[in-house]
Design a protein around this motif. Structure first.
Motif, mmCIF file in Angstrom:
data_model
loop_
_atom_site.group_PDB
_atom_site.id
_atom_site.type_symbol
_atom_site.label_atom_id
_atom_site.label_comp_id
_atom_site.label_asym_id
_atom_site.label_seq_id
_atom_site.Cartn_x
_atom_site.Cartn_y
_atom_site.Cartn_z
ATOM 1 N N LEU B 290 76.135 23.066 72.526
ATOM 2 C CA LEU B 290 77.060 24.034 72.723
ATOM 3 C C LEU B 290 76.575 25.355 72.610
ATOM 4 C CD1 LEU B 290 80.350 22.215 71.486
ATOM 5 C CD2 LEU B 290 79.786 23.007 73.910
ATOM 6 N N LEU B 291 75.924 25.708 71.628
ATOM 7 C CA LEU B 291 75.541 27.267 71.401
ATOM 8 C C LEU B 291 74.593 27.631 72.287
ATOM 9 C CD1 LEU B 291 74.995 27.328 67.548
ATOM 10 C CD2 LEU B 291 76.692 28.260 68.864
ATOM 11 N N LEU B 292 73.648 26.741 72.733
ATOM 12 C CA LEU B 292 72.633 27.098 73.559
ATOM 13 C C LEU B 292 73.310 27.502 75.004
ATOM 14 C CD1 LEU B 292 69.791 27.496 74.217
ATOM 15 C CD2 LEU B 292 69.573 24.887 74.964
ATOM 16 N N ALA B 293 74.365 26.396 75.206
ATOM 17 C CA ALA B 293 75.224 26.654 76.724
ATOM 18 C C ALA B 293 75.725 27.921 76.691
ATOM 19 C CB ALA B 293 76.054 25.410 76.951
ATOM 20 N N THR B 294 76.501 28.229 75.312
ATOM 21 C CA THR B 294 77.312 29.525 75.332
ATOM 22 C C THR B 294 76.349 30.593 75.534
ATOM 23 O OG1 THR B 294 78.500 28.338 73.627
ATOM 24 C CG2 THR B 294 79.141 30.626 74.193
ATOM 25 N N GLY B 295 75.182 30.688 74.929
ATOM 26 C CA GLY B 295 74.068 31.708 74.894
ATOM 27 C C GLY B 295 73.542 31.956 76.310
ATOM 28 N N SER B 296 73.473 30.818 76.981
ATOM 29 C CA SER B 296 72.829 30.961 78.102
ATOM 30 C C SER B 296 73.956 31.650 79.218
ATOM 31 C CB SER B 296 72.351 29.606 78.714
ATOM 32 O OG SER B 296 71.893 28.921 77.750
ATOM 33 N N LEU B 297 75.316 31.096 79.146
ATOM 34 C CA LEU B 297 76.247 31.416 79.948
ATOM 35 C C LEU B 297 76.579 33.066 79.820
ATOM 36 C CD1 LEU B 297 78.716 28.555 79.972
ATOM 37 C CD2 LEU B 297 77.626 29.363 81.965
ATOM 38 N N ALA B 298 76.707 33.397 78.273
ATOM 39 C CA ALA B 298 76.756 35.030 78.046
ATOM 40 C C ALA B 298 75.727 35.795 78.979
ATOM 41 C CB ALA B 298 76.843 35.022 76.849
ATOM 42 N N TYR B 299 74.531 35.024 78.811
ATOM 43 C CA TYR B 299 73.419 35.995 79.176
ATOM 44 C C TYR B 299 73.465 35.864 80.575
ATOM 45 C CZ TYR B 299 68.486 37.323 80.205
ATOM 46 O OH TYR B 299 67.508 38.012 80.794
ATOM 47 N N LEU B 300 73.806 34.862 81.344
ATOM 48 C CA LEU B 300 73.942 34.796 82.803
ATOM 49 C C LEU B 300 74.924 35.662 83.222
ATOM 50 C CD1 LEU B 300 73.284 31.129 83.535
ATOM 51 C CD2 LEU B 300 71.815 32.818 84.033
ATOM 52 N N TRP B 301 75.764 35.955 82.694
ATOM 53 C CA TRP B 301 77.246 36.587 83.245
ATOM 54 C C TRP B 301 76.638 38.072 82.962
ATOM 55 C CZ3 TRP B 301 80.896 37.544 85.814
ATOM 56 C CH2 TRP B 301 81.893 38.536 85.620
ATOM 57 N N LEU B 302 76.111 38.648 81.937
ATOM 58 C CA LEU B 302 75.872 39.919 81.449
ATOM 59 C C LEU B 302 74.865 40.415 82.504
ATOM 60 C CD1 LEU B 302 76.364 39.967 77.618
ATOM 61 C CD2 LEU B 302 77.809 41.214 79.520
ATOM 62 N N GLU B 303 73.464 39.707 82.326
ATOM 63 C CA GLU B 303 72.713 39.901 83.464
ATOM 64 C C GLU B 303 72.585 39.372 84.713
ATOM 65 O OE1 GLU B 303 69.971 42.221 81.931
ATOM 66 O OE2 GLU B 303 71.444 42.663 80.591
ATOM 67 N N ARG B 304 73.596 39.124 85.101
ATOM 68 C CA ARG B 304 73.680 38.383 86.554
ATOM 69 C C ARG B 304 72.986 39.593 87.626
ATOM 70 N NH1 ARG B 304 78.338 40.684 85.275
ATOM 71 N NH2 ARG B 304 79.521 41.915 86.918
#
Lengths: 293, 745
Positions: B290-304
């Motif tokens: 879950l943490l990995l998913a959250t981190g990746s999603l946050a990264y993807l959103w901010l650095e889209r």
């Protein structure tokens, strides 16, 4: 000099009696023999206490209690103060869990399901039991809300259903006629006897499997006591009642079965009549006849 | 003594009957002492309240005006206040002797029976004519005192009251440009004439105030908003030029794949948990995924791809044009309003009132620099014919002054006029403080008393909280200024001052997630299988969990405070104007909330502890959970005690001044903290506060002797407001208590 006198007194007491006295038993450090009358052995047990022990920190309060409480009727737990009868009662709905340092051993079965097991939901367990305490403890809310409290915390909010349950419980607790016009008033304004009957109504509103009464009359005047006793007799037609009492006359009047406890041990358990009139053990005989305790 | 001995010898049995309790044992002297202590306390309280009430309510009472004629022939007008004996200087003694020799000392009250001279203090006003507000006059110099009916006290919008006679009222015309004119009407102007002129003038004054104080400021505010909008667009454009390009596409795709894998893993594991009961490793794995998913999603959103693009030049140009158009519209409207205002002011300028004082025959001037130009009628606040008033008239003046005091804005740098914004500021502050401190304190107390394991840590926390109550309030002011205003407010305004570069920041976030994972795993492990481990090992692991969470919290704060993705909500206003980064009522109320937090926590804890255990047991016996018991039994029973805490907190917070001077109270606030404009409550605005206002009036005004009565009145008002706020809470508490009232069981 005093020690000498005490020893002399003890020696005299020992010589005078034919049977060994309770004092001797204590002095000898022997455990009480547990005597369960034959009638009580093959009953259909609601609560089956099996080798149950309990410690408060380092102090042991219950010693391997083995007791099968029969279905229907009133079972009284008697014994002198500090003998563990309240502790035993509070172990049945696990109220002792609230004390930090409590440790238990052995098992209890409520209608066949274990009370002490790691996966038991204590809150759901308590919902299956009704409990009435020594001192009336109505909550600071209206009479109506007091009675339906167990239903409310169970998530029941349908007005009609609650009203119906409230009326049923109050009628069963013989309080309906006195309070039916002031259900919205504060429960704290009722008299002591009324408050205790309100607590009984609260305990039976959710149709418990067993009703636990912890010295329900000890804070009341004789007249209120009489009413509560009548009420207990009536309620025991429908519910299994386990009652702790100091008052031996009360146990004799109300209960069908009686368990005598002493120093954390079960001494004798049998039909009330035989406990009070033809006890098997001398200790019981001495206690019920008021010679010690 | 001998009697007693005799009795003892004769009948020993009776001595016990006749023996008297020793005087010291009966404790009457102590009772008297205690009663005296109570009397002293009562006297102090009654003294304080009485003094404030008497002096505070006397301020607006208008006494008669004396026209005093001195021996040397000079005349002046004044309102008498204090009369006292004094020690004359040697030269004055000589003059007294001289006068006595000349037989001029006919004033019987000029000396006491012991021959000491007496002087009287007169309030003479007319400060713009260059005199002090008060004048001490030795009574032996006084030739006569009269109270002529035509003398008036004129309250003006500047320079305090003017004492004199209304001579005439005139409208300046083009033909007769000289406002003083030559022809004073010898008789005073009639009341009806004056009243109708005042009525039309007041309508005009209201129109001027509406344009000047409401409409034009609103337009100017809109203009500022437009400028900020433009600046925000430019900042955005600059940031785009400065920022790096988006990360390479392979990284983005990689993160995307990682995210999908993580989510899939979580779903699969959840399914596995449902089917098999495979112990404590599964939740940790789920947590990790879950943490990995959250981190990746946050990264993807901010650095889209495209997130760093900012505004295009076209958009900026469009905004520039839009702003230009709107600005022109506003400027047009403003110039229309200004013309209107000029017309009104010109009209207003025509109506003059000539009030003459008797000593030198000077008039009340329009300004200090033009002493011969008579005052505009609109400068008059109130004309009080002090010597021509019936009792009911005096009461009317008194009430109208109170009403003015309570309902209008201050004048003359907050040394005169009303205190309406001050009251609003105080009440807003107190209400904000209460609604922020009570929930926080109650929740903290609940946790401390009901959930936390009672031990060394809770004891230390309790001691710390109690000590917090003893910290001097100015320290809270310093903390509020440093933390709330500058740190927190600065962050809200402009984001982190030195943001971490994007790459390192994501590294930080990764470490944070790792810390959460380790702490969570340790905690879960101890909970699941702590029983099977030796005591020392499980203790070690739980310490590990605690340290892990602490590290996680620190890292989380670090990550939030240095994020490169946040540039503040009000960046465009800087550096000209701070929004939350300066002093304001929100920070002031939070500072006071911190100050009063111990009071609430201690009161709530006591109230919760006082709930009888039998009631809790009853609730548990009914099958209620801990939270249900707290919600339905403990909190309602403790409510009166909690309200007591709230009352104490309110009383303490409302009276506090020292920290407010640092975090937001000002002499003269430009706007109210509450208004009808969105967002209605303006937490960023400075405000006025009664306590601080008392200080300002007493010590910051140029003529503090004249404002002294106002200090008393403001004090009275502060006490009344605190009492009123308390009264509301006390009434609520009494109602709650009566609901809980027990019968005598």
């Amino acid at each position: 000099m005093t020690t000498q006198t005490a020893q002399q007194a003890l020696a005299e007491a020992t010589n005078r009696k034919d049977a060994p006295s309770v004092v001797d038993v204590i002095a000898a450090g022997k455990p009480f023999p547990t005597e369960v009358h034959a009638e009580m052995r093959n009953t259909d047990a609601v609560v089956d206490v099996d080798q149950f022990s309990l410690w408060y920190g380092q102090t042991r309060a219950l010693f391997e209690i083995k007791l099968e409480i029969p279905r229907q009727g009133v079972t009284a737990l008697i014994g002198p103060s500090g003998c563990g009868k309240s502790t035993l009662l509070r172990s049945i709905n696990r109220l002792n869990d609230l004390v930090d340092s409590v440790r238990t051993d052995g098992q209890m079965l409520l209608n066949g399901s274990p009370v002490y097991a790691p996966d038991v939901d204590v809150i759901e367990l308590r919902k299956r039991l009704g409990m009435v305490f020594q001192k009336p403890n109505p909550f600071p809310m209206s009479i109506f809300e007091n009675v339906v409290y167990p239903l409310r915390i169970d998530g029941e909010n349908r007005r009609g259903l609650l009203m119906e349950a409230c009326e049923r419980a109050l009628k069963a607790a013989a309080l309906w006629d006195e309070v039916k016009d002031r259900l919205k008033h504060s429960a704290l304004r009722l008299s002591g006897g009324q408050q205790q009957r309100l607590c009984i109504a609260r305990a039976i509103v959710a149709d418990p499997e067993v009703l636990l009464l912890d010295e329900p009359c000890s804070a009341l005047d004789p007249l209120s006591t009489l009413r509560i006793e009548e009420l207990i007799t009536e309620i025991s037609q429908r519910y299994t009642v386990i009652m702790v009492t100091h008052n031996m006359q009360q146990a004799a009047r109300v209960s069908q079965a009686t368990a005598f406890m002493y120093l954390g041990r079960l001494v004798e358990f049998g039909p009330t009549q035989s406990i009070f009139q033809t006890p098997h053990l001398d200790e019981t005989e001495q206690y019920v006849s008021g010679r010690f305790g | 003594m001998s009697d007693v001995t005799q009795t003892t010898q004769a009948t020993p049995a009776q001595t016990t009957v006749h023996r008297r309790t020793p005087f010291s044992a009966r404790g009457e002297p102590r009772v008297w002492l205690m009663a005296m202590a109570v009397v002293v306390c009562l006297a102090l309280i009654v003294g304080i309240i009485g003094l404030i009430v008497v002096r505070g309510s006397a301020t607006f009472w208008q006494g008669p005006i004396d026209e005093v004629r001195l021996q040397d022939g000079s005349v002046f007008l004044g309102v008498p206040s204090v009369t006292e004996t004094y020690q004359p200087q040697p030269d004055e003694l000589e003059r007294i002797e001289q006068a006595r020799a000349d037989g001029q000392l006919d004033n019987a009250h000029a000396f006491t029976k012991t021959g000491e001279p007496v002087r009287r203090r007169y309030f003479v006003g007319n400060r713009d004519l260059g005199q002090e507000s008060f004048r001490w006059v030795p009574l032996w110099e006084v030739a006569s005192i009269e109270q002529p009916k035509d003398v008036v006290l004129v309250e003006r919008d500047e320079w305090g009251p003017f004492l004199g006679r209304v001579r005439t009222l005139r409208a300046v015309t083009d033909e007769d440009p000289n406002p003083t004119g030559q022809e004073f009407k010898p008789e005073s102007v009639s009341d009806r004439e004056l009243q109708s002129a005042i009525d039309t003038m007041e309508a005009r004054r209201a129109a001027i105030a509406r344009i000047d104080r409401t409409q034009i400021p609103r337009l100017q505010n809109q203009l500022r908003q437009l400028e900020w909008k433009l600046k925000a667009a430019h900042l955005n454009q600059e940031r785009r030029a400065a920022s790096a390009d988006a990360p390479p596409a392979w990284l983005w795709w990689g993160a995307m794949v990682g995210c999908i894998v993580a989510v899939g893993g979580v779903l699969g594991l959840r399914k596995a948990v449902r089917h098999t009961n495979s112990g404590s490793r599964v939740p940790v794995a789920i947590l990790a995924c879950l943490l990995l998913a959250t981190g990746s999603l946050a990264y993807l959103w901010l650095e889209r791809p495209g997130s760093h693009k900012g505004m295009s030049d076209d958009q900026v140009t469009q905004i520039e044009q839009q702003v230009e158009a709107e600005r022109n519209a506003i400027l047009n409207e403003q110039s229309g309003l200004l013309t209107q205002l000029d017309d009104l002011r010109e009209e207003d300028n025509r109506y003059r009132i000539i009030i003459e004082e008797p000593s030198l025959g000077r008039i009340s001037p329009v300004s200090r620099s033009a002493p011969d130009d008579p005052m505009r009628l609109s400068q008059v606040v109130r004309i009080v014919p002090a010597n021509d008033l019936s009792f009911s008239g005096r009461i009317g003046v008194y009430l109208s002054r109170w009403w003015e005091f309570l309902s209008t804005n201050p004048r003359e740098g907050a040394t005169a006029g009303g205190v309406y914004p001050v009251i609003v500021g105080t009440v807003t502050l107190t209400v904000l403080l209460t609604i922020s401190v009570v929930p926080l304190g109650v929740i903290a107390a609940l946790y401390l008393r009901e959930y936390a394991k009672q031990g060394v840590v809770t004891s230390i926390i309790r001691i710390a909280i109690n000590n917090l109550a003893g910290v001097p309030s100015i320290v809270y002011g310093m903390f509020g200024l440093g933390f709330f205003c500058y740190t927190l407010g600065g962050y809200i305004d402009e984001g982190p001052t030195e943001p971490t570069p994007v790459g390192s920041w994501w590294g930080l976030v990764g470490v944070l997630f790792l810390a959460i994972l380790i702490a969570g795993a340790c905690g879960l492990f101890v909970r699941r299988s702590g029983d099977r481990l030796p005591d020392s090992a499980s203790r070690l692991i739980s310490i590990g969990a605690t340290v892990g969470w602490l590290v996680a919290v620190v890292l989380a704060f670090w990550a939030i405070s240095s994020t490169p993705y946040f540039h503040g909500f009000f960046e465009a206003k800087l550096p000209e104007q701070t929004t939350f980064g300066g002093r304001g009522i929100l920070w002031a109320s939070l500072t006071l909330a911190l100050l009063t937090l111990p009071v609430v926590i201690v009161a709530t804890e006591e109230a919760i502890a006082a709930v009888p255990g039998s009631m809790r047991e009853g609730s548990y016996g009914c099958g209620a959970s801990k939270w249900q018991t707290i919600r339905k039994i403990v909190l309602p029973s403790a409510m009166p005690g909690i309200l007591t805490g709230a009352i104490l907190a309110m009383a303490r917070g409302a009276g506090e001044v020292a920290p407010l001077m640092l975090v937001g109270a000002v002499n003269l606030a430009p706007a109210l903290p509450v208004s009808t404009d969105a967002p209605f409550l303006h937490g960023d605005r400075t405000f006025m506060h009664l306590g601080f206002h008392i200080y300002t009036l007493g010590f910051q005004s140029p003529d503090s002797e004249a404002t002294a009565p106002l200090v008393w009145t403001t004090t009275l008002l502060l006490i009344t407001i605190v009492l009123l706020l308390n009264l509301i809470a006390i009434i609520v508490r009494a109602r709650l208590r009566s609901r809980m009232a027990t019968s005598a069981v």
